[in-house]
Each structure stands twice: as C-alpha cells, then as structure tokens.
Design an enzyme around this catalytic site. Structure first.
Site, PDB file in Angstrom:
ATOM      1  N   CYS A 215       1.486   2.795   3.433  1.00 30.33           N
ATOM      2  CA  CYS A 215       1.877   1.918   4.540  1.00 30.33           C
ATOM      3  C   CYS A 215       3.299   2.233   4.998  1.00 30.33           C
ATOM      4  O   CYS A 215       4.232   2.197   4.196  1.00 30.33           O
ATOM      5  CB  CYS A 215       1.773   0.467   4.092  1.00 30.33           C
ATOM      6  SG  CYS A 215       2.694  -0.701   5.104  1.00 30.33           S
TER       7      CYS A 215
ATOM      8  N   TYR B 126       0.887  -1.157   0.000  1.00 37.37           N
ATOM      9  CA  TYR B 126       0.000   0.000   0.000  1.00 37.37           C
ATOM     10  C   TYR B 126       0.931   1.214   0.000  1.00 37.37           C
ATOM     11  O   TYR B 126       1.873   1.279   0.804  1.00 37.37           O
ATOM     12  CB  TYR B 126      -0.885   0.070   1.242  1.00 37.37           C
ATOM     13  CG  TYR B 126      -1.757  -1.129   1.504  1.00 37.37           C
ATOM     14  CD1 TYR B 126      -2.303  -1.871   0.463  1.00 37.37           C
ATOM     15  CD2 TYR B 126      -2.044  -1.524   2.815  1.00 37.37           C
ATOM     16  CE1 TYR B 126      -3.113  -2.963   0.721  1.00 37.37           C
ATOM     17  CE2 TYR B 126      -2.853  -2.611   3.081  1.00 37.37           C
ATOM     18  CZ  TYR B 126      -3.381  -3.332   2.031  1.00 37.37           C
ATOM     19  OH  TYR B 126      -4.184  -4.420   2.288  1.00 37.37           O
TER      20      TYR B 126
ATOM     21  N   PHE C 124       5.399   0.510   6.811  1.00 39.49           N
ATOM     22  CA  PHE C 124       6.331  -0.612   6.721  1.00 39.49           C
ATOM     23  C   PHE C 124       6.694  -0.917   5.266  1.00 39.49           C
ATOM     24  O   PHE C 124       7.789  -1.376   4.979  1.00 39.49           O
ATOM     25  CB  PHE C 124       5.757  -1.839   7.434  1.00 39.49           C
ATOM     26  CG  PHE C 124       5.689  -1.634   8.922  1.00 39.49           C
ATOM     27  CD1 PHE C 124       6.828  -1.683   9.697  1.00 39.49           C
ATOM     28  CD2 PHE C 124       4.486  -1.359   9.541  1.00 39.49           C
ATOM     29  CE1 PHE C 124       6.784  -1.470  11.061  1.00 39.49           C
ATOM     30  CE2 PHE C 124       4.419  -1.141  10.904  1.00 39.49           C
ATOM     31  CZ  PHE C 124       5.577  -1.195  11.673  1.00 39.49           C
ATOM     32  N   CYS C 125       5.768  -0.647   4.356  1.00 38.54           N
ATOM     33  CA  CYS C 125       6.114  -0.735   2.936  1.00 38.54           C
ATOM     34  C   CYS C 125       7.135   0.343   2.580  1.00 38.54           C
ATOM     35  O   CYS C 125       8.045   0.117   1.779  1.00 38.54           O
ATOM     36  CB  CYS C 125       4.862  -0.581   2.073  1.00 38.54           C
ATOM     37  SG  CYS C 125       3.602  -1.853   2.353  1.00 38.54           S
TER      38      CYS C 125
END
Length: 308
Positions: free
Chosen positions: A101, A98, A103-104
């Site tokens: 996001c 995403y 963490f992405c």
C-alpha cells in the site's frame, strides 16, 4: 498517553495520510474476484485485537484518514536520522498495513526517517481480522501506546505553501497514475500481484487466488481508471509526473533543501511499492528521478521497524 500528549504538544507539523490505498483497493477487488465475499466485519471488543498491538484497551475506530503528528519541534534543526529525545519517543507504535500500500509506505517512510521504532501488523485484506477491533476498515491504521490516532486538521503554520502544494499533488495526482501503469498489461498485472501475494498476509490457497484473480480483475479496472482520470498513455503520464516532481526540486537535493521534508517523504512513500516493478524501472530509465530516489533511500537509511 504521556508520549502522545508530549508529541502533540511539541509537534511542529502533521503528516496527513490519505485513507485511500492503491494496493488496498486492489486487494479488495482481488478478494471479490476470488470469491472472498464481503470484506467488512463488525467491530470486536478491544480485548480481541491482534496480539501484536498494545494490551491496553484501544478505542473504537475512526471515520477518516489516519494522522500522525510526531514531527517534533526539536527536529527542526536536526540532521537526518537523528532520533528525538528518548522521553518524547512513544513506547509502543504499531502500524496496521498492507506491505504494498503506497499510503502505508508513506507512514513507514516517516517513521524510518525519524528513527521512531515501530511494530508492523500485516492485515489480511480478505478477512481483515487483524483490525476487527476498529470501526475503521482501511489501512494504514496507527496506534501509539495503545491509542488509535485520530485525524486532525493540518497545522497551516507548520509547513510552507510549497510543501503543502506538493503533498496535495501526491494524493490528488501522483497516486492516480500508478494503477494504470502497474496493471497496464496482463504481464505487468501478474507481476504486481505476484509481489502483493508474496508480501501480503495470505494463506497458500489465498495467495494463488489473489495473484491470478486479482491480476485479471485489476487489469480490467485499470482501463476504467485511465478513463476516469483522463489518461491516454499510462507510461507517458508516469513519466510526466516524475518530470513534474523533478522540476519542482529546481536543482535542490530535496524539496526540503538539504534534507527531505514531508512532501519528499510522501512522494517517496507512494513510489516505493512500484520502484522495482517494470513500471518503476521504466520510470527511472526514462526520467531523471532516479538520483533523487537514491538520495531518499540514503537519507531514510535502515528501517526502524522492530522485527518480532
């Protein structure tokens, strides 16, 4: 498989990526609020995977966080943005993500900093059809030459105690102060979901529903998160976190010294989605973190993402 084995053989440390995703949870909440129903889907045969991924068969999913161990030993003395030898570079790196996001964004910061080319598949958080092939239904998911990377134990010898401490701090503290800030008021919640809806993989009708239903839902959820993490003043908690990080630098350009280490990349990654929202602008205005953030942007440079 050759590049994976080579990378793991030469890896001097592991970039651990938490399976939790701030905006991933937000999108899931928005989906429920918008009548999206159950988000989980059953695994499909690998041949039904997204056309953006490798045509090779991918193994079924994993039951934990993604780990990307592509910090090569030859990078130890390398300058920023120096690419490792071509024969060690994976040929087909695909990130399922995403856009908002955190963490992405940690994964992208790592790939960009080390100049590793990668493709992006933006996952629709309502249907998650892009990751039907995986048993693991959260992002980020990373595949290298058609193989989904599995979670591995960190190499305790690869990173020093200070670096490990602050990588844990990112996952155990920093990420928890973000949601109460970006959904602090109804206007900030709408601002956040306007960004999510515009940058996510949504149809026109989904975009409208996600923006308004998601903003309303997360505004309420943020109140519960404040209580859960014992946050009385959202902005104060964000400023405190930024100041804590600056104190950790202790006058250095980066925690890694003259160049970023994994902790620098982790902090930068989770802050990047909020940097130009109201919360991020306030953070930069009221703390000293802005100069470090700019140095990180300069060090990471242009994205190594392959545009298709």
């Amino acid at each position: 498989m050759r590049s994976i084995r080579a990378a793991q053989a030469l890896a001097s440390r592991s970039l651990l990526l938490s399976s939790r995703a701030l905006h991933g949870d937000a999108a899931s909440t928005a989906a429920a609020a918008a009548g999206g129903g159950r988000l989980g889907v059953q695994p499909s045969p690998p041949s039904q995977a997204s056309s953006s991924s490798s045509s090779r068969a991918m193994p079924a999913g994993i039951a934990g966080a993604v780990s990307f161990s592509l910090t090569f030993a030859t990078m130890a003395a390398a300058e920023a943005k120096e690419r490792p030898p071509m024969d060690l570079l994976p040929q087909n790196v695909v990130l399922y993500q995403y856009q908002a996001c955190p963490f992405c964004n940690k994964v992208r910061a790592f790939l960009d900093y080390h100049d590793i080319p990668y493709k992006v598949v933006e996952v629709n958080p309502l249907s998650k059809k892009e990751i039907k092939w995986s048993e693991y239904k959260k992002v980020p998911i990373l595949t290298v030459d058609g193989e989904q990377l599995q979670r591995v134990r960190p190499d305790d010898k690869a990173t020093n105690e200070e670096e490990e401490k602050w990588r844990r701090w990112v996952d155990e503290h920093l990420v928890h102060v973000l949601s109460p800030n970006i959904y602090r008021t109804t206007s900030e919640a709408l601002e956040s979901f306007d960004y999510i809806s515009k940058h996510g993989n949504f149809s026109f009708t989904e975009r409208f529903a996600v923006k308004y239903a998601g903003a309303a839902a997360m505004y309420m959820v943020s109140k519960k998160l404040k209580k859960k993490y014992n946050i009385t003043d959202a902005r104060a908690s964000l400023y405190d976190a930024a100041n804590t990080w600056m104190e950790a630098l202790d006058g250095r350009d980066f925690l890694g010294g003259s160049k970023p280490n994994l902790a620098d990349l982790a902090v930068f990654g989770v802050l990047r989605p909020i940097r130009y929202l109201t919360a991020g602008k306030d953070m930069v205005e009221h703390t000293q973190i802005g100069d470090w953030y700019q140095r990180m942007e300069d060090a990471i440079g242009e994205p190594s993402r392959i545009q298709e």
